[in-house]
Enzyme design. Structure first.
Site, PDB file in Angstrom:
ATOM      1  N   ASP A 287      26.474 -16.658   4.334  1.00 36.62           N
ATOM      2  CA  ASP A 287      27.103 -15.424   3.848  1.00 36.62           C
ATOM      3  C   ASP A 287      28.470 -15.234   4.499  1.00 36.62           C
ATOM      4  O   ASP A 287      28.567 -14.803   5.649  1.00 36.62           O
ATOM      5  CB  ASP A 287      26.185 -14.230   4.176  1.00 36.62           C
ATOM      6  CG  ASP A 287      26.757 -12.902   3.668  1.00 36.62           C
ATOM      7  OD1 ASP A 287      27.733 -12.933   2.886  1.00 36.62           O
ATOM      8  OD2 ASP A 287      26.208 -11.846   4.052  1.00 36.62           O
ATOM      9  N   LYS A 294      33.980 -11.423   5.654  1.00 36.28           N
ATOM     10  CA  LYS A 294      33.590 -10.969   6.988  1.00 36.28           C
ATOM     11  C   LYS A 294      34.632 -11.393   8.018  1.00 36.28           C
ATOM     12  O   LYS A 294      35.330 -12.395   7.811  1.00 36.28           O
ATOM     13  CB  LYS A 294      32.249 -11.612   7.383  1.00 36.28           C
ATOM     14  CG  LYS A 294      31.038 -11.084   6.634  1.00 36.28           C
ATOM     15  CD  LYS A 294      29.765 -11.775   7.121  1.00 36.28           C
ATOM     16  CE  LYS A 294      28.541 -11.273   6.392  1.00 36.28           C
ATOM     17  NZ  LYS A 294      28.261  -9.839   6.606  1.00 36.28           N
ATOM     18  N   ASP A 305      21.067 -16.277   7.031  1.00 37.21           N
ATOM     19  CA  ASP A 305      20.899 -15.206   6.044  1.00 37.21           C
ATOM     20  C   ASP A 305      19.847 -15.546   4.985  1.00 37.21           C
ATOM     21  O   ASP A 305      19.677 -14.821   4.013  1.00 37.21           O
ATOM     22  CB  ASP A 305      22.262 -14.908   5.392  1.00 37.21           C
ATOM     23  CG  ASP A 305      22.433 -13.446   4.985  1.00 37.21           C
ATOM     24  OD1 ASP A 305      21.655 -12.601   5.481  1.00 37.21           O
ATOM     25  OD2 ASP A 305      23.318 -13.163   4.157  1.00 37.21           O
ATOM     26  N   ASP A 364      30.209  -8.278  -0.084  1.00 35.18           N
ATOM     27  CA  ASP A 364      29.376  -8.612   1.080  1.00 35.18           C
ATOM     28  C   ASP A 364      27.987  -7.973   0.990  1.00 35.18           C
ATOM     29  O   ASP A 364      27.102  -8.296   1.777  1.00 35.18           O
ATOM     30  CB  ASP A 364      30.096  -8.175   2.368  1.00 35.18           C
ATOM     31  CG  ASP A 364      29.539  -8.870   3.601  1.00 35.18           C
ATOM     32  OD1 ASP A 364      28.735  -9.817   3.435  1.00 35.18           O
ATOM     33  OD2 ASP A 364      29.913  -8.466   4.718  1.00 35.18           O
ATOM     34  N   GLU A 366      25.608  -8.651  -0.925  1.00 33.44           N
ATOM     35  CA  GLU A 366      25.127  -9.623  -1.912  1.00 33.44           C
ATOM     36  C   GLU A 366      23.609  -9.760  -1.908  1.00 33.44           C
ATOM     37  O   GLU A 366      23.018 -10.139  -2.914  1.00 33.44           O
ATOM     38  CB  GLU A 366      25.774 -10.988  -1.657  1.00 33.44           C
ATOM     39  CG  GLU A 366      25.091 -11.872  -0.600  1.00 33.44           C
ATOM     40  CD  GLU A 366      25.111 -11.292   0.815  1.00 33.44           C
ATOM     41  OE1 GLU A 366      25.924 -10.374   1.069  1.00 33.44           O
ATOM     42  OE2 GLU A 366      24.318 -11.741   1.652  1.00 33.44           O
ATOM     43  N   ARG A 368      21.152  -7.571  -1.768  1.00 34.28           N
ATOM     44  CA  ARG A 368      20.441  -6.678  -2.692  1.00 34.28           C
ATOM     45  C   ARG A 368      20.618  -7.141  -4.136  1.00 34.28           C
ATOM     46  O   ARG A 368      19.750  -6.924  -4.973  1.00 34.28           O
ATOM     47  CB  ARG A 368      20.931  -5.235  -2.483  1.00 34.28           C
ATOM     48  CG  ARG A 368      22.358  -4.993  -2.833  1.00 34.28           C
ATOM     49  CD  ARG A 368      22.898  -3.706  -2.218  1.00 34.28           C
ATOM     50  NE  ARG A 368      23.165  -3.862  -0.786  1.00 34.28           N
ATOM     51  CZ  ARG A 368      23.614  -2.874   0.002  1.00 34.28           C
ATOM     52  NH1 ARG A 368      23.827  -1.667  -0.481  1.00 34.28           N
ATOM     53  NH2 ARG A 368      23.833  -3.105   1.285  1.00 34.28           N
TER      54      ARG A 368
HETATM   55  N1  BES Z   1      23.725 -10.607   5.727  1.00 33.85           N
HETATM   56  C1  BES Z   1      24.398  -9.368   5.903  1.00 33.85           C
HETATM   57  C2  BES Z   1      23.667  -8.417   6.852  1.00 33.85           C
HETATM   58  C3  BES Z   1      23.620  -8.809   8.292  1.00 33.85           C
HETATM   59  C4  BES Z   1      24.575  -8.327   9.169  1.00 33.85           C
HETATM   60  C5  BES Z   1      22.591  -9.571   8.802  1.00 33.85           C
HETATM   61  C6  BES Z   1      24.520  -8.649  10.502  1.00 33.85           C
HETATM   62  C7  BES Z   1      22.533  -9.897  10.136  1.00 33.85           C
HETATM   63  C8  BES Z   1      23.490  -9.417  10.995  1.00 33.85           C
HETATM   64  C9  BES Z   1      24.541  -8.647   4.564  1.00 33.85           C
HETATM   65  O1  BES Z   1      24.690  -9.470   3.463  1.00 33.85           O
HETATM   66  C10 BES Z   1      25.745  -7.785   4.648  1.00 33.85           C
HETATM   67  O2  BES Z   1      26.797  -8.329   4.772  1.00 33.85           O
HETATM   68  N2  BES Z   1      25.566  -6.471   4.568  1.00 33.85           N
HETATM   69  C11 BES Z   1      26.649  -5.562   4.628  1.00 33.85           C
HETATM   70  C12 BES Z   1      26.451  -4.492   3.586  1.00 33.85           C
HETATM   71  C13 BES Z   1      27.626  -3.580   3.412  1.00 33.85           C
HETATM   72  C14 BES Z   1      28.793  -4.337   2.858  1.00 33.85           C
HETATM   73  C15 BES Z   1      27.234  -2.454   2.491  1.00 33.85           C
HETATM   74  C16 BES Z   1      26.679  -4.955   6.028  1.00 33.85           C
HETATM   75  O3  BES Z   1      25.615  -4.721   6.593  1.00 33.85           O
HETATM   76  O4  BES Z   1      27.763  -4.787   6.562  1.00 33.85           O
HETATM   77 ZN    ZN Z   2      23.930 -11.344   3.595  1.00 34.78          ZN
HETATM   78 MN    MN Z   3      26.711  -9.957   3.099  1.00 36.22          MN
END
Ligand code: BES
Ligand code: ZN
Ligand code: MN
Length: 522
Positions: A287, A294, A305, A364, A366, A368
């Site tokens: 991811d 990111k 992920d 990001d 993704e 869901r």
């Molecule tokens: N895979 C990430 C979530 C994540 C973050 C897992 C840190 C492990 C450690 C997910 O896909 C993500 O990026 N979520 C975003 C959502 C936001 C953009 C609404 C997040 O948590 O920042």
């Molecule tokens: Zn993710």
């Molecule tokens: Mn993500």
């Protein structure tokens, strides 16, 4: 695969400590009630002090001396090795392992102590252990299972691509001495299978993104599933398109690696009628965040992920190996989330297989998206009970930290079944609210909803997004963003993937006789 594991033989016996023939005896010892006090303590529980007298004698008083000097106090995970000098004893050395306060003793502590002892032994190339957990408040079957799980967890190597890596030894044989132990043979076997598949899940998550692409992940899942006698179907990009899975395809657009959707089926002949327990796991093999990219710092961790997907695959495999009489399904949507030239852009609108439209405000978010299509498909395939697992939100890590997974879902009675399973499993989770009011946070001007609700209640809005795709089935969602990966080594857990979720799902399936009788449809 880089990580490696082997599953040791585990035998039960009712032999006395002096009769046990191993390289190292392992004995949990509680913290003494008062310092220097070797005889006091709760002899009916855990063991420790109750055991200490015979052990102390066999070791020529080494335990009482270590306690008096403060060298070994029985603090949780402390280790103290001493020769056994009693000539009638078959094993020449004992590892006393701190069990903490006797009042805090739990099965999870015993599981972790078994791992701690196993790692200690492996580091010293010791292959044969004998466990003397003693008389204990923990039921014999539970003790046998968690010790077996714990020593299997110890027999895992995060591994490396170093060409001259210094390897530890492997545990070959573990004997567990329990007074009425012989009746716990199936519990030991259960512990070994659960431990082995937890290790497999950890191996998947540790694997770098360039090695574990969606196609590679699907091939491994196919191999593991086939070997366990599961029905396996791997949907490629053409079949995914034929199902109109616009959310999964949307995320995959930015990558030159094609997506996959893995479906594993377990259909035992003696299954509980009317129940199909479905596990849906997030399978993002890397991811980057996509166009909403990111930061560079720690982005490498995003190779894990797909930990929810790994847990879903490994759990159904364990359930099949254990012949649990419950029909199960596993679905894992697999793709990278990359910022390629054809990638999703913020503001794009996607149509899910179910027909609902989603405005992608942040590429990001993704997980869901891919889970939305997979949850819908689980219902098409006949699921009656849903559990999804996903490294879904950073917000969940903020809320609950690194040791507890976020638990969401409906109805509360189903969520409670999952919570209890996770507690038995030692995979802690805790319920979070899913009030309708939060839905306002991810409404869209132009689509049915958007894929992000912003920072407030970030893990809850993510869960409510998934709920849109769960229909009216009992559904639970575990956000394992914090729990899937250990940044720091612990005595019972090396750095890296934890295998969280596998044990929870297996425990849930094992308990189907209870929850299948509940009326969970609203
Ligand atoms: N895979 C990430 C979530 C994540 C973050 C897992 C840190 C492990 C450690 C997910 O896909 C993500 O990026 N979520 C975003 C959502 C936001 C953009 C609404 C997040 O948590 O920042
Ligand atoms: Zn993710
Ligand atoms: Mn993500």
């Amino acid at each position: 695969m880089r990580s490696a594991y082997t599953t040791p033989e585990v035998a039960l016996s009712a032999r006395r400590p002096d009769e046990l023939d191993a390289d190292l005896l392992v004995v949990p010892i509680f913290e003494a009630a008062a310092s220097g006090d070797t005889s006091s303590g709760d002899t009916s529980s855990g063991d420790a002090s109750g055991n200490a007298a015979w052990l102390d004698e066999a070791c020529g008083g080494a335990l009482s001396r270590a306690r008096a000097s403060g060298e070994f106090r029985g603090k949780l995970y402390d280790a103290f090795t001493t020769p056994v000098i009693a000539s009638s004893w078959k094993t020449g050395r004992a590892l006393l392992i701190g069990a903490g306060k006797s009042g805090d003793w739990t099965a999870e502590r015993l599981r972790r102590l078994a791992t701690t002892a196993g790692l200690h032994a492996r580091q010293r190339h010791i292959q044969r252990l004998a466990f003397v957990p003693g008389t204990s408040r923990i039921a014999t079957e539970t003790a046998a299972q968690v010790i077996a799980e714990g020593v299997c967890h110890a027999n895992f190597d995060g591994g490396s691509y170093k060409t001259n890596d210094d390897k530890w030894g492997w545990l070959q044989h573990v004997e567990i001495s329990l007074p009425d132990g012989l009746k716990a043979q199936t519990a030991v076997e259960r512990g070994r299978v659960i431990g082995e598949l937890t290790n497999q899940a950890r191996a998947f998550s540790n694997e770098p993104g360039n090695a574990l692409t969606p196609r590679a992940f699907a091939e491994h899942a196919q191999a593991i599933g086939t070997a366990a006698g599961l029905g396996v179907e791997v949907l490629d990009e053409t079949k995914i398109a034929a199902l109109n899975m616009g959310l999964l395809l949307g995320v995959a657009r930015g990558s030159s690696e094609p997506p996959r959707l893995v479906v594993l089926r377990y259909e035992p002949a003696n299954a509980i009628p009317g129940v199909v327990l479905a596990f849906v796991g997030k399978g993002i093999t890397f991811d980057t965040g996509g166009i909403s990219i990111k930061p560079a710092q720690d982005m490498d961790r995003m190779k894990d992920d797909m930990s929810g997907g790994a847990a879903a695959i490994c759990a159904i495999t364990a359930i099949a190996r254990l012949n649990v009489p419950v029909r199960c399904l596993t679905l894992v949507p697999m793709t990278e989330n990359m910022p390629g030239g054809r990638a999703l852009k913020p503001g794009d609108v996607l149509r899910s297989a179910e027909g609902k439209t989603v405005e992608v405000l942040n590429t990001d978010a993704e997980g869901r998206l891919v889970l939305g299509d997979a949850l819908w498909y689980a219902r098409q395939l006949g699921a009656t009970h849903l559990v999804d697992l996903a490294t879904l939100t950073g917000a969940c890590v903020v809320a609950l930290g690194k040791t507890t997974s976020g638990l969401f879902g409906t109805p509360p009675a189903w969520v409670e079944q999952v919570r209890r399973a996770s507690e038995r499993a030692g995979d802690r989770s805790w319920p979070m609210p899913t009030f309708d009011d939060y839905k306002e946070l991810f409404k869209s001007e132009i689509a049915d909803f958007s894929n992000t609700g912003g920072r407030p209640a970030g893990s809850i809005t993510a869960a409510l997004f998934l709920k849109e795709f769960a229909g009216d089935l009992p559904w639970a969602h575990l956000d394992i963003a914090g729990t899937a990966w250990a940044e720091d080594a612990k005595p019972y857990q090396p750095k890296g993937a934890t295998g969280v979720g596998v044990r929870t799902l297996v425990e849930l399936a094992l308990d189907a006789g209870t929850w299948s009788k509940l009326n969970l449809r609203g």
